[in-house]
Write a protein that holds these residues in place. Structure first.
Motif, PDB file in Angstrom:
ATOM      1  N   LYS A  94       0.841  -1.207   0.000  1.00  0.00           N
ATOM      2  CA  LYS A  94       0.000   0.000   0.000  1.00  0.00           C
ATOM      3  C   LYS A  94       0.873   1.253   0.000  1.00  0.00           C
ATOM      4  O   LYS A  94       0.612   2.213  -0.736  1.00  0.00           O
ATOM      5  CB  LYS A  94      -0.909   0.014   1.251  1.00  0.00           C
ATOM      6  N   ALA A  95       1.908   1.238   0.825  1.00  0.00           N
ATOM      7  CA  ALA A  95       2.784   2.410   0.924  1.00  0.00           C
ATOM      8  C   ALA A  95       3.512   2.669  -0.393  1.00  0.00           C
ATOM      9  O   ALA A  95       3.852   3.823  -0.705  1.00  0.00           O
ATOM     10  CB  ALA A  95       3.796   2.205   2.051  1.00  0.00           C
ATOM     11  N   ALA A  96       3.735   1.597  -1.170  1.00  0.00           N
ATOM     12  CA  ALA A  96       4.390   1.744  -2.472  1.00  0.00           C
ATOM     13  C   ALA A  96       3.415   2.209  -3.556  1.00  0.00           C
ATOM     14  O   ALA A  96       3.800   2.338  -4.720  1.00  0.00           O
ATOM     15  CB  ALA A  96       5.032   0.412  -2.876  1.00  0.00           C
ATOM     16  N   GLY A  97       2.158   2.402  -3.170  1.00  0.00           N
ATOM     17  CA  GLY A  97       1.178   2.911  -4.128  1.00  0.00           C
ATOM     18  C   GLY A  97       0.392   1.844  -4.872  1.00  0.00           C
ATOM     19  O   GLY A  97      -0.389   2.168  -5.778  1.00  0.00           O
ATOM     20  N   LEU A  98       0.576   0.584  -4.505  1.00  0.00           N
ATOM     21  CA  LEU A  98      -0.187  -0.482  -5.157  1.00  0.00           C
ATOM     22  C   LEU A  98      -1.634  -0.460  -4.646  1.00  0.00           C
ATOM     23  O   LEU A  98      -1.870  -0.180  -3.466  1.00  0.00           O
ATOM     24  CB  LEU A  98       0.445  -1.848  -4.866  1.00  0.00           C
ATOM     25  N   PRO A  99      -2.587  -0.793  -5.520  1.00  0.00           N
ATOM     26  CA  PRO A  99      -4.008  -0.754  -5.117  1.00  0.00           C
ATOM     27  C   PRO A  99      -4.396  -2.015  -4.341  1.00  0.00           C
ATOM     28  O   PRO A  99      -5.237  -2.805  -4.769  1.00  0.00           O
ATOM     29  CB  PRO A  99      -4.739  -0.653  -6.458  1.00  0.00           C
ATOM     30  N   VAL A 100      -3.770  -2.195  -3.198  1.00  0.00           N
ATOM     31  CA  VAL A 100      -3.932  -3.398  -2.369  1.00  0.00           C
ATOM     32  C   VAL A 100      -4.603  -2.999  -1.060  1.00  0.00           C
ATOM     33  O   VAL A 100      -4.245  -1.972  -0.458  1.00  0.00           O
ATOM     34  CB  VAL A 100      -2.556  -4.040  -2.084  1.00  0.00           C
ATOM     35  N   ARG A 101      -5.548  -3.803  -0.624  1.00  0.00           N
ATOM     36  CA  ARG A 101      -6.150  -3.636   0.711  1.00  0.00           C
ATOM     37  C   ARG A 101      -5.768  -4.835   1.565  1.00  0.00           C
ATOM     38  O   ARG A 101      -5.630  -5.951   1.065  1.00  0.00           O
ATOM     39  CB  ARG A 101      -7.679  -3.528   0.616  1.00  0.00           C
ATOM     40  N   LEU A 102      -5.639  -4.571   2.849  1.00  0.00           N
ATOM     41  CA  LEU A 102      -5.255  -5.632   3.792  1.00  0.00           C
ATOM     42  C   LEU A 102      -6.506  -6.330   4.307  1.00  0.00           C
ATOM     43  O   LEU A 102      -7.351  -5.704   4.960  1.00  0.00           O
ATOM     44  CB  LEU A 102      -4.476  -5.041   4.972  1.00  0.00           C
ATOM     45  N   GLY A 103      -6.599  -7.608   3.989  1.00  0.00           N
ATOM     46  CA  GLY A 103      -7.743  -8.383   4.448  1.00  0.00           C
ATOM     47  C   GLY A 103      -7.335  -9.734   4.990  1.00  0.00           C
ATOM     48  O   GLY A 103      -6.144 -10.070   5.076  1.00  0.00           O
ATOM     49  N   LEU A 104      -8.334 -10.498   5.354  1.00  0.00           N
ATOM     50  CA  LEU A 104      -8.124 -11.846   5.862  1.00  0.00           C
ATOM     51  C   LEU A 104      -9.417 -12.616   5.643  1.00  0.00           C
ATOM     52  O   LEU A 104     -10.507 -12.025   5.708  1.00  0.00           O
ATOM     53  CB  LEU A 104      -7.793 -11.792   7.358  1.00  0.00           C
ATOM     54  N   GLU A 105      -9.302 -13.910   5.358  1.00  0.00           N
ATOM     55  CA  GLU A 105     -10.475 -14.789   5.310  1.00  0.00           C
ATOM     56  C   GLU A 105     -10.536 -15.539   6.623  1.00  0.00           C
ATOM     57  O   GLU A 105      -9.697 -16.404   6.896  1.00  0.00           O
ATOM     58  CB  GLU A 105     -10.405 -15.750   4.123  1.00  0.00           C
ATOM     59  N   VAL A 106     -11.506 -15.167   7.448  1.00  0.00           N
ATOM     60  CA  VAL A 106     -11.569 -15.655   8.824  1.00  0.00           C
ATOM     61  C   VAL A 106     -12.518 -16.841   8.901  1.00  0.00           C
ATOM     62  O   VAL A 106     -13.699 -16.733   8.560  1.00  0.00           O
ATOM     63  CB  VAL A 106     -12.045 -14.525   9.771  1.00  0.00           C
TER      64      VAL A 106
END
Ligand SMILES: [Zn+2]
Ligand SMILES: [Zn+2]
Length: 289
Positions: A94-106
């Motif tokens: 994310k900090a590098a500008g990639l369109p990534v969100r932090l998730g998890l499959e719980v």
């Protein structure tokens, strides 16, 4: 389009359970070509040693010694990732500008979710998928399990769907997740109840009353059920109950990444949806479909 269900590691023996920015960058380039503007990385909670420490042995309540043993083996085969390393890699992307969100499959594990929620609260997740993969200690979506066919025969389709649906209701009520992943996963082996509407009502009502979004997931097209999750009738019910949606490929390898998301979008539009919902810090951010 958004792909809000992405795994980094296959369900196979791994040489490494490290997350890294280069892999995420490769995923972003690949999915961008397919028209995807945002990825949420959503690895299974059961991969991480921090979850194992909390919930290990949860299967001991199952009455079948064989199933308990098989579950323990399956659990250990998948285990070994470090949650902090995974989180750091996604944040670096994310900090590098990639369109990534932090998730998890719980995973929903009965009686364990308060501990799980406390662990999750210590990390800056954008989105948490909630999944029912287990009925008791039966991993019912692992189609190659020795016991799988015997389980369907001995329990019966209606009871499996009832047990699955009750687990979805319990999962939703815990508040642990933002999105109900593959909402009708109980159909994975192609076994469907004679009258699904009651189950569809309960699943959609659980999402509505507990404030969860529902996921459209293309992986079902690769499984014996031969259709996306959810079925068209359940998707219409989500729409009628005012439940927002996400879309996801549930890819465990690059070749499946963002697969058939355009078909999911068409299905959503056919059900009446005009928006899909992204997430930031577990808050919904609607986007036009
Ligand atoms: Zn899943
Ligand atoms: Zn998944």
């Amino acid at each position: 389009m958004i792909d809000y269900h992405v795994h980094l590691w296959r369900h196979a023996p791994q040489t490494s359970l490290q997350a890294d920015v280069d892999q995420l960058a490769e995923y972003c380039v690949y999915s961008r070509r397919l028209g995807v503007t945002e990825l949420a990385v959503t690895e299974h909670s059961s991969r991480f040693v921090q979850f194992d420490t909390l919930v290990r042995g949860w299967w001991e309540g199952d009455p079948s010694p064989a199933r308990r043993a098989e579950t323990c083996t399956c659990w250990d085969d998948e285990l070994g990732a470090d949650l902090d390393q995974y989180v750091d890699a996604a944040l670096a992307a994310k900090a590098a500008g990639l369109p990534v969100r932090l998730g998890l499959e719980v995973d929903y594990l009965p009686g364990q979710m308060a501990k799980v929620a406390a662990l999750l609260a210590g990390h800056p997740f954008d989105v948490l998928l909630g999944s029912v993969h287990w009925i008791g200690a039966w991993l019912f979506d692992a189609l190659d399990w020795a016991e799988a066919q015997q389980q369907w025969a001995s329990r019966g389709v209606e009871r499996v769907w009832d047990d699955y649906t009750r687990s979805v209701e319990e999962l939703a009520s815990t508040g642990t997740a933002d999105v109900l992943a593959h909402p009708d996963l109980a159909k994975v082996a192609g076994q469907r109840p004679a009258a699904p509407d009651e189950f569809y009502h309960r699943i959609a009502e659980a999402a509505r009353s507990c404030g969860l979004a529902a996921e459209l997931n293309s992986a079902g097209w690769r499984k014996p059920c031969g259709e996306a999750y959810p079925a068209a009738a359940l998707l219409r019910r989500f729409h009628d109950y005012g439940v927002p949606i996400t879309t996801g490929s549930d890819a465990h390898q690059l070749a499946d990444l963002s697969w058939r998301l355009a078909d999911l979008t068409a299905a959503a539009q056919a059900a009446g949806y005009l928006e899909v919902t992204a997430f930031r810090a577990r808050n919904r951010v609607p986007q036009p479909l």
